[in-house]
Design a protein around this motif. Structure first.
Motif, PDB file in Angstrom:
ATOM      1  N   PRO A 159      19.516 -44.325  -2.970  1.00 25.53           N
ATOM      2  CA  PRO A 159      18.267 -43.523  -2.758  1.00 25.53           C
ATOM      3  C   PRO A 159      17.929 -43.746  -1.286  1.00 25.53           C
ATOM      4  CG  PRO A 159      17.878 -44.517  -4.762  1.00 25.53           C
ATOM      5  CD  PRO A 159      19.195 -45.083  -4.223  1.00 25.53           C
ATOM      6  N   VAL A 160      17.444 -42.672  -0.515  1.00 29.04           N
ATOM      7  CA  VAL A 160      17.085 -42.821   0.850  1.00 29.04           C
ATOM      8  C   VAL A 160      15.627 -42.502   1.021  1.00 29.04           C
ATOM      9  CG1 VAL A 160      19.381 -42.509   1.793  1.00 29.04           C
ATOM     10  CG2 VAL A 160      17.681 -40.779   1.623  1.00 29.04           C
ATOM     11  N   LEU A 161      14.849 -43.379   2.215  1.00 28.35           N
ATOM     12  CA  LEU A 161      13.728 -42.950   2.567  1.00 28.35           C
ATOM     13  C   LEU A 161      13.770 -41.990   3.903  1.00 28.35           C
ATOM     14  CD1 LEU A 161      12.316 -46.460   2.386  1.00 28.35           C
ATOM     15  CD2 LEU A 161      12.157 -44.757   0.580  1.00 28.35           C
ATOM     16  N   LEU A 162      12.889 -40.871   3.771  1.00 28.21           N
ATOM     17  CA  LEU A 162      13.068 -39.940   5.186  1.00 28.21           C
ATOM     18  C   LEU A 162      11.583 -39.761   5.310  1.00 28.21           C
ATOM     19  CD1 LEU A 162      15.312 -37.294   3.315  1.00 28.21           C
ATOM     20  CD2 LEU A 162      16.002 -38.953   5.077  1.00 28.21           C
ATOM     21  N   THR A 190      -1.230 -40.071  -1.893  1.00 29.28           N
ATOM     22  CA  THR A 190      -0.530 -39.551  -0.760  1.00 29.28           C
ATOM     23  C   THR A 190       0.016 -38.379  -1.182  1.00 29.28           C
ATOM     24  OG1 THR A 190       1.152 -40.987  -1.608  1.00 29.28           O
ATOM     25  CG2 THR A 190      -0.581 -41.734   0.042  1.00 29.28           C
ATOM     26  N   THR A 191       0.413 -37.376  -0.176  1.00 26.49           N
ATOM     27  CA  THR A 191       0.987 -36.364  -0.430  1.00 26.49           C
ATOM     28  C   THR A 191       2.308 -36.074   0.673  1.00 26.49           C
ATOM     29  OG1 THR A 191       0.854 -34.151  -0.808  1.00 26.49           O
ATOM     30  CG2 THR A 191      -0.391 -35.181   0.968  1.00 26.49           C
ATOM     31  N   LEU A 239       8.533 -33.163   3.623  1.00 28.15           N
ATOM     32  CA  LEU A 239       8.578 -34.789   3.968  1.00 28.15           C
ATOM     33  C   LEU A 239       7.474 -35.668   3.692  1.00 28.15           C
ATOM     34  CD1 LEU A 239      11.029 -34.800   7.090  1.00 28.15           C
ATOM     35  CD2 LEU A 239      11.851 -34.891   4.759  1.00 28.15           C
ATOM     36  N   TRP A 240       7.653 -36.709   3.167  1.00 30.54           N
ATOM     37  CA  TRP A 240       6.548 -37.794   3.050  1.00 30.54           C
ATOM     38  C   TRP A 240       6.355 -38.348   4.500  1.00 30.54           C
ATOM     39  CZ3 TRP A 240       4.230 -37.744  -1.615  1.00 30.54           C
ATOM     40  CH2 TRP A 240       5.069 -37.147  -2.784  1.00 30.54           C
ATOM     41  N   ALA A 264       9.376 -45.357  -4.471  1.00 30.89           N
ATOM     42  CA  ALA A 264       9.368 -44.420  -5.594  1.00 30.89           C
ATOM     43  C   ALA A 264       9.396 -43.139  -4.942  1.00 30.89           C
ATOM     44  CB  ALA A 264       7.781 -44.622  -5.989  1.00 30.89           C
ATOM     45  N   GLN A 265       9.159 -42.698  -3.600  1.00 27.51           N
ATOM     46  CA  GLN A 265       9.325 -41.458  -3.003  1.00 27.51           C
ATOM     47  C   GLN A 265      10.811 -41.283  -2.397  1.00 27.51           C
ATOM     48  OE1 GLN A 265       5.613 -42.010  -0.588  1.00 27.51           O
ATOM     49  NE2 GLN A 265       4.342 -40.730  -2.293  1.00 27.51           N
TER      50      GLN A 265
END
Ligand SMILES: [Zn+2]
Length: 282
Positions: A46-49, A114-115, A122-123, A129-130
């Motif tokens: 999984p990657v964080l963007l 948070t949204t 994108l966050w 978890a995101q």
């Protein structure tokens, strides 16, 4: 199945997501298989963007890619029956016009939660978890030529994958196949839709229905097929009267295209400059 990557790793990716009956739910991969597919660059952790850094990455990708290089890959993907090679044209054509924007929280977020950004999904600063799952994106890319070309998450992934592949030189047969697609458009009645074109292309190009649908969506996103005046995905033009938004599973602008619009010579010149005289010939 795609031959662009290691065969065993591609099979692991496909078996993770798909069965003879359709989508596998929930997805699952044997840990040893997953490690193997990751080692082959076919599956990914999984990657964080995060919002700003990812948009910057996307801008850099678009600046480093030429319209004719994604056009060449698209053509090569026709004859080689590699849907993945036809995907970057769609991602690039949308991403290059994505307006620069600050993070704007999606308005319907519950208070205190948070949204993601309402403009690009994108966050701002994603938590574990995101994190995003790239594996389903790569499955869609290799199987159908991508589905989420209008999503930044997919554009970044698709264009990075595209840039990692060797440049493709289309063959005469590839160009002839694209000519056949354009020639098919000229045989349709004026009010024929993208759905009619999909059916008409069944005998024109080696493909299945979902591959043809994605191919048409990509040609619409890049403006080769578009309603009069359409410039790009984010422009402010409206389709001609009598073409209301339809709740079909065709995206924008594909749902607004009619055969009477034909295809854009300008966009052919932009994405397929070396072949335009051949492609536009009756
Ligand atoms: Zn955004």
């Amino acid at each position: 199945m795609s031959t662009l990557y290691d065969k065993k790793a591609v099979k692991i990716l496909f078996d993770t997501h798909w069965t003879s009956k359709g989508w596998r739910s929930p997805f699952a991969t044997d840990p040893a298989d997953l490690a193997y597919a990751i080692s082959q660059g076919v599956m990914f952790p999984p990657v964080l963007l995060p919002h700003d850094a990812t948009l910057q990455r996307l801008r850099g990708l678009c600046d480093s890619i030429s319209p004719s290089s994604v056009g060449d890959a698209f053509l090569f993907g026709l004859g080689s029956k590699e849907p993945a090679l036809r995907s970057a044209l769609g991602s690039f054509a949308v991403a290059r016009f994505l307006p620069a924007h600050p993070f704007t929280a999606y308005p319907q977020a519950p208070a205190g939660r948070t949204t993601f950004c309402g403009d690009c999904h994108l966050w701002l600063t994603p938590t574990e978890a995101q994190a995003e799952d790239l594996n389903v994106l790569n499955f869609e890319r290799l199987k159908w030529g991508g589905v989420r070309h209008t999503r930044v998450m997919y554009q970044v992934f698709d264009l990075e994958q595209f840039r990692a592949l060797a440049p493709r030189q289309p063959t005469g047969e590839d160009v002839a196949l694209f000519h056949r697609i354009l020639a098919t458009i000229r045989t349709l009645p004026p009010n024929a839709t993208a759905g009619h074109l999909e059916k008409a292309l069944a005998s024109a190009i080696p493909s299945n229905k979902n591959e043809r649908r994605r191919l048409i969506e990509v040609l619409c996103l890049c403006g080769v097929l578009s309603y009069p005046g359409y410039r790009h995905y984010f422009d402010d033009t409206v389709p001609p009267k009598g073409r209301p938004y339809r709740d079909t599973d065709w995206g924008i602008p594909a749902m607004y295209w009619r055969a009477e619009d034909g295809y854009s010579i300008e966009r052919l010149k932009e994405y397929f400059p070396k072949y335009v005289s051949e492609l536009a010939a009756a």
